[in-house]
Design a protein around this motif. Structure first.
Motif, short mmCIF file in Angstrom:
data_model
loop_
_atom_site.label_atom_id
_atom_site.label_comp_id
_atom_site.label_asym_id
_atom_site.label_seq_id
_atom_site.Cartn_x
_atom_site.Cartn_y
_atom_site.Cartn_z
N MET A 122 0.81 -1.21 0.00
CA MET A 122 0.00 0.00 0.00
C MET A 122 0.85 1.26 0.00
O MET A 122 0.41 2.31 -0.41
N ALA A 123 2.11 1.14 0.47
CA ALA A 123 2.93 2.34 0.60
C ALA A 123 3.16 3.02 -0.73
O ALA A 123 3.27 4.24 -0.80
N ASP A 124 3.23 2.25 -1.82
CA ASP A 124 3.50 2.85 -3.12
C ASP A 124 2.35 3.74 -3.58
O ASP A 124 2.53 4.60 -4.42
N ARG A 125 1.15 3.52 -3.06
CA ARG A 125 0.04 4.39 -3.44
C ARG A 125 0.00 5.64 -2.58
O ARG A 125 -0.41 6.69 -3.03
N ALA A 126 0.42 5.53 -1.32
CA ALA A 126 0.30 6.65 -0.40
C ALA A 126 1.50 7.58 -0.46
O ALA A 126 1.37 8.77 -0.22
N VAL A 127 2.69 7.03 -0.75
CA VAL A 127 3.91 7.83 -0.73
C VAL A 127 4.56 7.75 -2.11
O VAL A 127 4.92 6.67 -2.57
N ARG A 128 4.72 8.89 -2.77
CA ARG A 128 5.32 8.90 -4.09
C ARG A 128 6.81 8.62 -3.98
O ARG A 128 7.51 9.22 -3.18
N ARG A 129 7.29 7.67 -4.79
CA ARG A 129 8.71 7.33 -4.80
C ARG A 129 9.33 7.62 -6.17
O ARG A 129 10.31 7.01 -6.55
N TRP A 130 8.73 8.51 -6.91
CA TRP A 130 9.27 8.86 -8.21
C TRP A 130 9.21 10.37 -8.36
O TRP A 130 8.45 11.05 -7.67
N SER A 131 10.02 10.91 -9.25
CA SER A 131 10.12 12.35 -9.40
C SER A 131 8.87 12.92 -10.06
O SER A 131 8.19 12.25 -10.83
N VAL A 132 8.57 14.17 -9.74
CA VAL A 132 7.44 14.88 -10.33
C VAL A 132 7.97 15.78 -11.44
O VAL A 132 8.82 16.64 -11.19
N PRO A 133 7.51 15.62 -12.68
CA PRO A 133 8.00 16.47 -13.78
C PRO A 133 7.67 17.94 -13.55
O PRO A 133 6.71 18.28 -12.84
N ASP A 134 8.46 18.81 -14.18
CA ASP A 134 8.22 20.25 -14.05
C ASP A 134 6.91 20.66 -14.72
O ASP A 134 6.24 21.59 -14.26
N ARG A 135 6.56 20.02 -15.83
CA ARG A 135 5.33 20.37 -16.54
C ARG A 135 4.13 19.83 -15.76
O ARG A 135 3.97 18.62 -15.61
N GLN A 136 3.27 20.73 -15.30
CA GLN A 136 2.10 20.36 -14.53
C GLN A 136 0.90 21.15 -15.03
O GLN A 136 1.03 22.28 -15.50
N LEU A 137 -0.29 20.55 -14.94
CA LEU A 137 -1.53 21.23 -15.29
C LEU A 137 -2.41 21.36 -14.05
O LEU A 137 -2.58 20.40 -13.31
N GLN A 138 -2.97 22.54 -13.87
CA GLN A 138 -3.91 22.74 -12.78
C GLN A 138 -5.23 22.07 -13.14
O GLN A 138 -5.85 22.40 -14.15
N GLN A 139 -5.66 21.13 -12.33
CA GLN A 139 -6.93 20.45 -12.55
C GLN A 139 -8.03 21.16 -11.77
O GLN A 139 -7.77 21.85 -10.79
N PRO A 140 -9.29 20.98 -12.16
CA PRO A 140 -10.37 21.73 -11.51
C PRO A 140 -10.69 21.27 -10.10
O PRO A 140 -11.24 22.04 -9.31
N GLY A 141 -10.36 20.02 -9.76
CA GLY A 141 -10.71 19.50 -8.44
C GLY A 141 -9.48 19.15 -7.63
O GLY A 141 -8.34 19.22 -8.11
N PRO A 142 -9.67 18.77 -6.38
CA PRO A 142 -8.55 18.41 -5.51
C PRO A 142 -7.87 17.13 -5.99
O PRO A 142 -8.53 16.20 -6.46
N ALA A 143 -6.55 17.11 -5.87
CA ALA A 143 -5.80 15.92 -6.27
C ALA A 143 -6.07 14.77 -5.32
O ALA A 143 -6.05 14.94 -4.09
N ALA A 144 -6.34 13.61 -5.88
CA ALA A 144 -6.53 12.41 -5.05
C ALA A 144 -5.23 12.09 -4.33
O ALA A 144 -4.13 12.26 -4.87
N ALA A 145 -5.34 11.61 -3.10
CA ALA A 145 -4.15 11.29 -2.32
C ALA A 145 -3.36 10.16 -2.97
O ALA A 145 -2.12 10.18 -2.97
N GLU A 146 -4.06 9.18 -3.49
CA GLU A 146 -3.41 8.05 -4.15
C GLU A 146 -3.32 8.36 -5.64
O GLU A 146 -4.34 8.60 -6.29
N ARG A 147 -2.10 8.33 -6.20
CA ARG A 147 -1.88 8.83 -7.55
C ARG A 147 -2.00 7.77 -8.63
O ARG A 147 -1.80 8.06 -9.80
N PHE A 148 -2.30 6.56 -8.24
CA PHE A 148 -2.70 5.55 -9.21
C PHE A 148 -3.60 4.55 -8.52
O PHE A 148 -3.60 4.42 -7.29
N GLU A 149 -4.40 3.86 -9.32
CA GLU A 149 -5.23 2.75 -8.85
C GLU A 149 -4.83 1.53 -9.65
O GLU A 149 -4.73 1.60 -10.88
N SER A 150 -4.60 0.40 -8.97
CA SER A 150 -4.19 -0.80 -9.69
C SER A 150 -4.59 -2.04 -8.92
O SER A 150 -4.53 -2.07 -7.69
#
Length: 295
Positions: free
Chosen positions: A1-29
């Motif tokens: 579960m830790a891989d969903r809750a804690v990001r272990r990879w770099s965040v690219p500089d290019r980002q887009l502002q989304q209309p809603g709040p970012a989900a805490a878990e950045r992928f579902e699998s």
């Protein structure tokens, strides 16, 4: 579960502002026992029905397909476009409907359900009647198969892929939902059905998905989604916001030096590019649906 809750990879500089709040878990699998088979999409059926009927017979509710060859008439599609509504981070074009028969090259399909009915998401390349090579998002109900199209399926019976409203992006998009645990007697390769959220580097996210499920390596069997432009390993750059992307090959490894993700992309100007992605600099635009088979 830790891989969903804690990001272990770099965040690219290019980002887009989304209309809603970012989900805490950045992928579902979720992982299950995979099944693979091939069939032909039959003429006279919509693209959606031609795929949904054999997959329903196979008792699949989550799958990724590669489709090749054949033709469609009528044929209807969308291109990526910039958003003008002040809400969404990206949007799509008006519908294109070339007259005559369009020849299919290759594409990826995510199969699942929306509002309780079978539904697909398809990005592809094709040759239009005037000879132009184009790419984009095929409209599944309006497009009709006119010549048989080859399809190869990778699916998991114990997972559903459900298209539902997403608070972060304000789009209705696919995400995986577990149905049951794989039976002990099931045979076949372990297979992951996944969805990656916006602004996450696709390479880092795929490696995190493999770590979560204990895969030392995985074949990328398919993927449909979007990236914020692209940075390719050969130095090619696509400077755009909205794109349509599908996976054409690749391998994800616990050894980052072996990871390779090959895509085909179309941008808002209709430019088509293909190649291996640069590591750490290819953030998801809206969503990316993926299928990985354990190596």
């Amino acid at each position: 579960m830790a891989d969903r809750a804690v990001r272990r990879w770099s965040v690219p500089d290019r980002q887009l502002q989304q209309p809603g709040p970012a989900a805490a878990e950045r992928f579902e699998s979720f992982a299950g026992t995979g099944r693979r088979f091939s069939f032909e999409l039959q003429p006279g059926l919509s693209l959606n029905e031609a795929i949904a009927t054999p997959l329903a017979t196979a008792n699949l509710r989550a799958a990724s397909l590669v489709i090749e060859g054949g033709a469609f008439a009528p044929f209807h599609y969308l291109m990526p476009a910039l958003s003008t509504d002040g809400l969404h981070a990206a949007w799509y074009s008006d519908t294109f409907s070339p007259a005559g028969e369009t020849l299919m090259e290759r594409g990826n399909v995510t199969f699942g359900e929306r509002d309780g009915a079978a539904f697909i998401h398809c990005h592809a390349t094709w040759i239009e009647p005037d000879g132009r090579r184009c790419a984009g998002h095929i409209l599944p109900h309006e497009t009709i198969v006119s010549q048989p199209v080859r399809a190869t399926v990778w699916g998991v019976e114990t997972i559903r892929m459900v298209s539902e409203p997403d608070a972060e992006t304000a789009f209705t998009i696919f995400h995986p939902v577990p149905v049951s645990e794989p039976a002990a007697e099931d045979t076949g390769p372990r297979t992951i059905i996944a969805r990656v959220c916006p602004n996450e580097d696709i390479t880092g996210a795929l490696e995190a998905i493999c770590r979560k499920h204990g895969f030392a390596g995985a074949h990328l069997r398919g993927g449909v989604g979007s990236l914020i432009g692209a940075r390719y390993a050969d130095g090619t750059r696509v400077d755009d916001i909205a794109t349509e992307v599908f996976i054409t090959g690749g391998f994800v490894s616990a050894d980052a030096r072996r990871t390779r993700i090959e895509i085909t992309m179309v941008d808002t100007k209709g430019g088509i590019t293909r190649g291996d992605l640069e590591r750490g600099d290819n953030p998801v635009c809206i969503t990316f649906e993926l299928c990985l088979e354990e190596a």
